[in-house]
Each structure stands twice: as structure tokens, then as C-alpha cells.
Write an enzyme that holds these catalytic residues in place. Structure first.
Site, PDB file in Angstrom:
ATOM      1  N   GLU A  30     -38.350-163.630  74.870  1.00  0.00           N
ATOM      2  CA  GLU A  30     -38.220-164.284  76.175  1.00  0.00           C
ATOM      3  C   GLU A  30     -38.807-165.687  76.144  1.00  0.00           C
ATOM      4  OE1 GLU A  30     -35.821-163.306  78.269  1.00  0.00           O
ATOM      5  OE2 GLU A  30     -36.844-161.380  78.242  1.00  0.00           O
ATOM      6  N   SER A  64     -14.891-165.637  96.256  1.00  0.00           N
ATOM      7  CA  SER A  64     -15.738-164.620  95.635  1.00  0.00           C
ATOM      8  C   SER A  64     -15.861-163.426  96.566  1.00  0.00           C
ATOM      9  CB  SER A  64     -17.128-165.178  95.332  1.00  0.00           C
ATOM     10  OG  SER A  64     -18.000-164.145  94.920  1.00  0.00           O
ATOM     11  N   GLY A 118     -29.079-162.529  91.138  1.00  0.00           N
ATOM     12  CA  GLY A 118     -30.489-162.770  91.375  1.00  0.00           C
ATOM     13  C   GLY A 118     -31.420-161.766  90.738  1.00  0.00           C
ATOM     14  N   GLY A 120     -31.853-161.368  87.368  1.00  0.00           N
ATOM     15  CA  GLY A 120     -32.239-161.725  86.008  1.00  0.00           C
ATOM     16  C   GLY A 120     -31.389-161.073  84.948  1.00  0.00           C
ATOM     17  N   LEU A 121     -30.178-160.628  85.317  1.00  0.00           N
ATOM     18  CA  LEU A 121     -29.262-159.992  84.378  1.00  0.00           C
ATOM     19  C   LEU A 121     -28.113-160.915  84.002  1.00  0.00           C
ATOM     20  CD1 LEU A 121     -29.163-156.418  85.974  1.00  0.00           C
ATOM     21  CD2 LEU A 121     -30.600-157.240  84.090  1.00  0.00           C
ATOM     22  N   ASP A 168     -28.210-166.489  77.238  1.00  0.00           N
ATOM     23  CA  ASP A 168     -27.441-165.727  78.215  1.00  0.00           C
ATOM     24  C   ASP A 168     -25.951-165.832  77.959  1.00  0.00           C
ATOM     25  OD1 ASP A 168     -29.865-165.155  79.325  1.00  0.00           O
ATOM     26  OD2 ASP A 168     -29.648-166.510  81.029  1.00  0.00           O
ATOM     27  N   TYR A 220     -39.429-172.829  86.044  1.00  0.00           N
ATOM     28  CA  TYR A 220     -38.793-172.657  84.740  1.00  0.00           C
ATOM     29  C   TYR A 220     -38.810-173.977  83.977  1.00  0.00           C
ATOM     30  CZ  TYR A 220     -35.191-171.127  81.381  1.00  0.00           C
ATOM     31  OH  TYR A 220     -34.501-170.806  80.247  1.00  0.00           O
TER      32      TYR A 220
END
Length: 379
Positions: A30, A64, A118, A120-121, A168, A220
Site C-alpha cells: 500500500e 450512470s 467510495g 477503496g475498491l 488500480d 493523499y
């Protein structure tokens, strides 16, 4: 309603096809990807799909099923900062494609999926990669694999404004079923490492803490700047170049405790990825749990990217018999993972729910993850 019918309802015509890209869970590694380090993600069975058709003008129309409203944008007007919210991700892919000299005209895009936003996947990377595959196919662009992942990352960095690494997007494109992806983010060398917890009567549990996961804010970016300052002070290209065996001497050369802590995490995390892979290859997954927990401790104490919900999830799963657990993703909310005996899954989920209730947190969600295939055209 079929996807074709939904597309016709929204746009008044039939689609040319549907493309899907998965979310991901990072087993370990990470905040190493923007430090030229190692990561080890798996693709989830959860996907974002993009059903699309080209247009003969330069308009981008977006709908969407997971977000309110719709977008209609002139492609020639696309520029960083001009599009916000969910629409920025597909718009950024179109912009990045044109920035790289590819001919891309108008598009109608219908977006759907079951990757929790939202959490984190990497729902954003999945949306980018599915859009990039659709654009490449519809406009006959030779773009796949690592190049497609890099274009999607460029869109997120430069158009959306999130200074993420490439993990990602690479996971969404390159992962294969039954494997974890060992990715060297410096060379982009990708190796498929067999990962089958069920063969050892184990399960990989994902706990969505429902704590909002936001990366566009400054936290971040601040971590990334700290790593860049530390590397510059040490005279190396990236913290990847620091060997864990000489870490103590290296840390002594850094001027602040913040830089020492950030550096310590990155260097030890790279070593943990390598150790975890060694255990996988040796068929010793049962022994890998403490490596996950050590990663969480480092992310909590040295990198300071956990939150009370993530810490509670990890502590609860360990108390319920998990072999190891850690936060996954960028942090500041999102998900935790736990490696545990398959027979302990139900008890573990119950323990997490009770711990969250005692702490006054929102009710979490949980599911077991199966290593799945990367992005593809589905019809």
C-alpha cells in the site's frame, strides 16, 4: 430491463457493445506504487460496465445508473478542472486519448456496476478502464494491457486531479482469475501468482466500513510529496531504491520524524510484499496472516492513513480468529481485508458488526473475495 433496452431508453438508439472492468482488492503493498515499488492486488468479481455507441459529432453524453443526473459535454471543450464528480472519469479517458493523438469522436455512454463507490475498491479505475476499452474498440485504437492502464492512470492524474499510482488501473486490466498480480510499478513487469485461499480452507473477507473514502483532498497528495522529499534528500530516484537491511542508517539521514516514518513504511512494505509472495509460492498461505497485520500497523502508525473504523474492523477480525488483517486501498476510510479460516467467516462478520455498533459507527458490509479476471468486452 436488458442493457440494450436501457441504452435505447436513454439515448434513443441501440448500443455498439458493452465493456466491463473489475474493482480490485490489494492484498498487500500500500502506497508503494507511486514510489516505484511492488503491489499485489486481485481483481474482484464486482464490475463497472460501460455500454456505448459512437456519435458522428463531437458530443459526449453520459448516463450512470449509480449517480443522479446525466452529462452532456463537448469533447473539444474537455480540459482538466472543467468536469467534476463521476463524469470526470470517463470524460478524462476521452481527453487523455485525444491528448495522445488518437482520433476519438462523439460517444454515448451508459454506466452501470456493482463496485461500491467510495469504498477503496477502485470503482473509479474500473470506470476508467471500461471506458478506455470501449473507446479503443469503437475508434479502432491499438490500446490494451499496460498501455491501456497507463492511459487510464494519466486520465486520473491529470484530468481528475488524483495523484495515484498505476496499481488500480493495472489490476483492473491485467489480473486473472485464481491469481494475485505481482506488479513492479517501476518496470511494469507483471507476474501472475497463484492465489487460492479455499485450497487451504481459508477465505479472504472484505469489510466495507462505510467510512467515506476520499482521495482528491490533500491528505493523499501530502503523503506522496513527503515520499518525494525523502527520496530527494537521500539522493535516490524513489524510495523503492532503499534496501530494508540498511534502513536504520538511511532514516538517520532524514531531517524530520514525518519523513522518517513515511520512508520506514514504504521500505518495509515493499519487503512485506516480497515475503508474502514467497509464502504464496511455497504454499504457505496459512503463515502469511501476520504479514498482513504488520502492514496495517505500519499504515496506522508510520503512514497515518487509517481511521477509527478501519482500526476497529482489523481489531475485531483478529479477535474473531483471523490469521491476519489490514486496511486496503488508499486509506482514510474504505475497506479492510482479513485472511481467516473459512469456518470462521460468519463469526468474524458478527464480531465486526458488534464492534461497530459498540463504537457508534455506521453498519458495515462484508463479502468474501474471489480472484477474478480483468477488463474485457462482454458483448
Amino acid at each position: 430491463m436488458s442493457v440494450d433496452a436501457a441504452f435505447r431508453r436513454e439515448f434513443g438508439r441501440s448500443p455498439a457493445g458493452t465493456w466491463a472492468a473489475p474493482g480490485r482488492v490489494n492484498l498487500i503493498g500500500e502506497h508503494t506504487d507511486y514510489n516505484d515499488g511492488y503491489v499485489l492486488p486481485i481483481a474482484l468479481s464486482h464490475h463497472v460496465s460501460v455500454t456505448a455507441a459512437p456519435r458522428d459529432d463531437h458530443m459526449l453524453r453520459l448516463v450512470s445508473h449509480q449517480a443522479d443526473g446525466r452529462g452532456e459535454l463537448a469533447i473539444d471543450d474537455l480540459a482538466p478542472g472543467r468536469v467534476t464528480g463521476w463524469a470526470a472519469y470517463p470524460a478524462g479517458v476521452v481527453w487523455a486519448s485525444r491528448q495522445r493523438g488518437h482520433h476519438v469522436g462523439g460517444l454515448d455512454l451508459l454506466i452501470d456496476g456493482d463496485v461500491p463507490p467510495g469504498a477503496g475498491l477502485s470503482s473509479s479505475a474500473a470506470l476508467e478502464c471500461a471506458t478506455a476499452m470501449a473507446v479503443a474498440d469503437l475508434y479502432d485504437i491499438d490500446l490494451a494491457g499496460r498501455e491501456l492502464a497507463e492511459l487510464a492512470r494519466h486520465a486520473e492524474n491529470e484530468f481528475v486531479g488524483v495523484p495515484c499510482g498505476v496499481m488500480d488501473q493495472a489490476a483492473s486490466v491485467l489480473c486473472t482469475a485464481g491469481h494475485a498480480l505481482l506488479l513492479d510499478t517501476r518496470s511494469m513487469a507483471a507476474t501472475q501468482v497463484p492465489f487460492d485461499p479455499a485450497a487451504d480452507d481459508l477465505a479472504l473477507l472484505v469489510i466495507d466500513t462505510r467510512a467515506p473514502h476520499r482521495l482528491v483532498d490533500g491528505a493523499y497528495a501530502a503523503r506522496r510529496r513527503s515520499c518525494e522529499r525523502a527520496a530527494a534528500t537521500l539522493g535516490v530516484t524513489a524510495l523503492r531504491d532503499i534496501d530494508v537491511d540498511g534502513l536504520d542508517a538511511v532514516l538517520a539521514a532524514l531531517p524530520t520524524e514525518e519523513l522518517r516514518a513515511r520512508t520506514r513504511h514504504v521500505v518495509t512494505e515493499n519487503a512485506r510484499v516480497e515475503h508474502f509472495v514467497e509464502l504464496l509460492r511455497a504454499g504457505r498461505l496459512v503463515e502469511a496472516g501476520p504479514v498482513l497485520t504488520a502492514s496495517h500497523v505500519s499504515l496506522r502508525d508510520d503512514y497515518e492513513v487509517t481511521c477509527p473504523e478501519l482500526d476497529t474492523a482489523v481489531e475485531a477480525t483478529l479477535a474473531a480468529g483471523a490469521l491476519g488483517a489490514r486496511m486496503t486501498g488508499g486509506g482514510f476510510g474504505g475497506c479492510a481485508i482479513a485472511l481467516l479460516p473459512g469456518a470462521r467467516v460468519r463469526a468474524c462478520v458478527t464480531e465486526v458488526h458488534q464492534a461497530f455498533e459498540r463504537s457508534g459507527f455506521a453498519e458495515p458490509a462484508a463479502f468474501t473475495a474471489t480472484p477474478s479476471d480483468g477488463a474485457r468486452r462482454v458483448r
